[in-house]
Enzyme design. Sequence first.
Site, PDB file in Angstrom:
ATOM      1  CG  MET A 117      27.353  -5.911  -7.246  1.00  0.00           C
ATOM      2  SD  MET A 117      26.482  -6.789  -8.076  1.00  0.00           S
ATOM      3  CE  MET A 117      27.402  -6.616  -9.841  1.00  0.00           C
ATOM      4  CE  LYS A 165      19.700  19.188  -7.103  1.00  0.00           C
ATOM      5  NZ  LYS A 165      20.223  20.323  -7.971  1.00  0.00           N
ATOM      6  NE  ARG A 216      23.510  23.003 -14.595  1.00  0.00           N
ATOM      7  CZ  ARG A 216      23.317  22.729 -13.427  1.00  0.00           C
ATOM      8  NH1 ARG A 216      23.722  21.548 -13.371  1.00  0.00           N
ATOM      9  NH2 ARG A 216      22.654  23.259 -12.527  1.00  0.00           N
ATOM     10  CE1 TYR A 227      35.665 -11.052  -7.607  1.00  0.00           C
ATOM     11  CE2 TYR A 227      34.650  -8.932  -6.511  1.00  0.00           C
ATOM     12  CZ  TYR A 227      34.463 -10.409  -7.066  1.00  0.00           C
ATOM     13  OH  TYR A 227      33.595 -11.022  -7.284  1.00  0.00           O
TER      14      TYR A 227
HETATM   15  C1  LIG Z   1      20.701  21.212  -6.978  1.00  0.00           C
HETATM   16  C2  LIG Z   1      20.315  22.536  -7.135  1.00  0.00           C
HETATM   17  C3  LIG Z   1      20.613  23.371  -5.960  1.00  0.00           C
HETATM   18  C4  LIG Z   1      20.872  22.876  -4.777  1.00  0.00           C
HETATM   19  O1  LIG Z   1      22.186  22.713  -4.344  1.00  0.00           O
HETATM   20  P1  LIG Z   1      23.049  22.394  -3.378  1.00  0.00           P
HETATM   21  O2  LIG Z   1      24.355  22.601  -3.499  1.00  0.00           O
HETATM   22  O3  LIG Z   1      22.712  21.058  -3.121  1.00  0.00           O
HETATM   23  O4  LIG Z   1      22.605  23.186  -2.126  1.00  0.00           O
HETATM   24  C5  LIG Z   1      20.432  24.753  -6.280  1.00  0.00           C
HETATM   25  N1  LIG Z   1      19.926  25.427  -7.507  1.00  0.00           N
HETATM   26  C6  LIG Z   1      20.031  24.698  -8.569  1.00  0.00           C
HETATM   27  C7  LIG Z   1      19.623  25.243  -9.961  1.00  0.00           C
HETATM   28  C8  LIG Z   1      19.981  23.224  -8.583  1.00  0.00           C
HETATM   29  O5  LIG Z   1      20.012  22.428  -9.594  1.00  0.00           O
END
Ligand SMILES: *Cc1c(COP(=O)(O)O)cnc(C)c1O
Length: 360
Positions: free
Chosen positions: A301, A40, A127, A252
Amino acid sequence: MTAPPALRTWAEIDLSAIRHNLNFVRRKVGPGPKILAVIKANAYGHGAQAVAEAIADLVDGFGVASLDEARELIPTPRDVLLLSPVLAAERRDVLAGDFIATVSSAAEAAEFPGGRVSLKIDTGMGRIGCWQDDALSEAQAILRLDAVHLHSISTHLPSPDDAVTTRSQLEAFGALKTALKTNLAPGIKFHVLNSAGILCFPDHAFDLVRPGLMLYGSASPAEFQSLLRPALTWKARVLLVRDLAPGRDVSYGRTFTTTAPTRTAVLPLGYADGFPRQASGHGAEVLIGGQRCPLLGRVTMDQIVVDVTQVPAVQPGDEAVLIGQQGAEEILAADLAAQADTIAWHLFTGLGNRVKLVNI
Ligand SMILES: *Cc1c(COP(=O)(O)O)cnc(C)c1O
């Protein structure tokens, strides 16, 4: 490999390191469990398409957050699990792509006729998913839906660093698997472990594991770092070298003032590129000429200023390393993240569009 001289800031992605880290996952969990590589957020900034192609032969599927991310993988390789809930307006395309939707109830599963779903169980993450006490009845209700295929049942660990909580979560999930077993068609996969889970609880791999961060070579907990190979080296070229007299302010807010003659190098990146502004004044360094060069003043930036007094030969066009190795020195993503009071996941996924990805 030498990068083109006109590249200002770029990330070199060592795809063989990602394969190495996957092979480590395989050794850690043994030959049984399937591996769903989590790619992802553009493979945590490493480039989802290139990463997917580089590891397709080593994995059983891919995990992405959303429909858009799934569609970007062309051709869609293997099973693609959508880790976040699907919007009603996305369902048709999820079905058309044969992507696996994560659902939190049987009612939601029923919205995917002809498709595949994965039921999420809330064992303490709070969640998504159905609460664990309802898991058995929700799973059984999905199994009664003739048109919907139940691909898997999963949960997620909120604090794998807390062994007591995590063990009780894993036990609750194991008990659910046992309770469901008599009702389940074979082939429905149970899965829990993300990277930290794989590192700390590899004996609870169930049927499938979901490694993300560790594939990219960053270990959490940090004690496992030496077992992984960081895949990303963030580099930039020195734009300008200057000599500042004592008593000069830098950047800055004038939070830093030279106390001695100071040679500075200006680098072409800033918080717009994902270099954390919060690292300002917290000991961040970059590598130039194989030396650690302290960040001076605030991150802006588009530019940062570093102290190269100890590297007097530095010239415009020279390479600097923001994350990764140069000579005998190394800056881990986790180090820079900690200086900015954040985590490696945040740093990787925050790399901006101006940081060109170069596969090596
Ligand atoms: C992002 C995610 C993972 C991977 O997590 P890492 O800590 O990066 O290994 C696994 N399971 C779910 C549901 C996730 O959203």
